[in-house]
Structures are given as structure tokens and as C-alpha cells.
Motif scaffolding. Sequence first.
Motif, mmCIF file in Angstrom:
data_model
loop_
_atom_site.group_PDB
_atom_site.id
_atom_site.type_symbol
_atom_site.label_atom_id
_atom_site.label_comp_id
_atom_site.label_asym_id
_atom_site.label_seq_id
_atom_site.Cartn_x
_atom_site.Cartn_y
_atom_site.Cartn_z
ATOM 1 N N GLN A 63 0.824 -1.208 0.000
ATOM 2 C CA GLN A 63 0.000 0.000 0.000
ATOM 3 C C GLN A 63 0.865 1.267 0.000
ATOM 4 O O GLN A 63 0.414 2.330 0.408
ATOM 5 C CB GLN A 63 -0.923 0.010 1.221
ATOM 6 N N ASN A 64 2.140 1.120 -0.424
ATOM 7 C CA ASN A 64 3.082 2.234 -0.491
ATOM 8 C C ASN A 64 3.299 2.875 0.886
ATOM 9 O O ASN A 64 3.307 4.084 1.040
ATOM 10 C CB ASN A 64 2.628 3.299 -1.503
ATOM 11 N N ARG A 65 3.480 2.013 1.894
ATOM 12 C CA ARG A 65 3.736 2.502 3.247
ATOM 13 C C ARG A 65 5.003 1.864 3.790
ATOM 14 O O ARG A 65 5.349 0.731 3.445
ATOM 15 C CB ARG A 65 2.573 2.146 4.179
ATOM 16 N N ARG A 116 4.225 5.047 10.958
ATOM 17 C CA ARG A 116 4.210 4.722 9.533
ATOM 18 C C ARG A 116 4.320 6.019 8.749
ATOM 19 O O ARG A 116 3.861 7.073 9.192
ATOM 20 C CB ARG A 116 2.984 3.931 9.157
ATOM 21 N N PHE A 152 4.411 7.277 4.343
ATOM 22 C CA PHE A 152 4.148 6.799 3.000
ATOM 23 C C PHE A 152 5.448 6.707 2.219
ATOM 24 O O PHE A 152 6.311 7.570 2.319
ATOM 25 C CB PHE A 152 3.134 7.695 2.287
ATOM 26 N N ASN A 187 9.289 8.653 -0.975
ATOM 27 C CA ASN A 187 7.843 8.891 -0.873
ATOM 28 C C ASN A 187 7.116 8.710 -2.201
ATOM 29 O O ASN A 187 6.011 8.201 -2.248
ATOM 30 C CB ASN A 187 7.540 10.294 -0.366
#
Length: 167
Positions: free
Chosen positions: A83-85, A99, A101, A118
Amino acid sequence: ADFAPDHAPDVQDEAAKAEIKSDTQLSQRQLTMKERQGDYFLKILEAQSGEEIGKLLIETGKGSFRLSNVFAAGECVIITDTQNRVLVYALKTGEQVGRVFGGYATVSLSNNLLCVENEKGKLAVYDLGTLEKRDEFIFSSPISMVRFSPDGQRLLVLTVNQTVHQL
């Protein structure tokens, strides 16, 4: 540490169940988790000796995300997901402590910094303890690799157009 997401043990795996049952802290943590479907059990080992240094349960919200990369750095476990985290867990407690991104991360323990890509061509540097943003760098080309020097004083960035930047 290298990580094979397709081979990460699900908490429903028999070996994972046995490990969780034999560990009071993990058993208590699992009781607080809402769902078990798609959740992960991770055992963190010291690469040189093979000695166990921690265990984690990662809750995924019924498999709404998968783990992409996992590595330990000092007292933290850094996880990137689908989830691009970038998720940061405390190794001793197994709790998620923050957390941000991004899809890629590297750590400087000597300066307590977390560097995260990011978005394409954009790096953010965070304080590893508080996840407060310290700096940001933007490149004209997507990033291929990023690493801190061993002393943590420099950041090496290689972009896909084969340009090396030393910050």
C-alpha cells in the motif's frame, strides 16, 4: 535481511501457531488482533549468528495489504508493504510505532534517521524515533538505490539514469 513475501508464515500456519502459543507476549498480542486472516508471523534473526532477536505479529486487515520488504535496524523493524507505506515496529514489544508513505526505506542507526522514497524521485528523511520529517530531496529521475554511509554522515543516491548523488 532478505525477505520473501510469498513465503512469510501466515499466523494460521501450524509452525506459526506453535511459536505464538509458546510465547506469552505473542499470545497476548494475538488476543488483541481483530482478524487473523492474512496476518503475518515474523521471527527476526541476527544474520551472522542466526540467533533470534525478536518476533512480531503483523495485522493486515483481512489481507488488505501484503509485506514487500522487511529488515531490522537496531531496536526497530522496518516493513514496506503493497500500500506504499513504510511501517516501523518496536522489536522488543512488537508494537507498531509509526508509519510514513513510501515504497523504499533505508536507516542510519548512528544518526537515528529513516530515509524513505515517498514518490518517484522524491526522498524524505525522518527522525527514526519520532518520525518527524527532517529533510526532503527531489531528483529529476526516479531513484534506483539509496543507502547511508556506514558512519551515517552521507547518503548515496543512484537514479535510474545512472547518476550518483552524495548528500
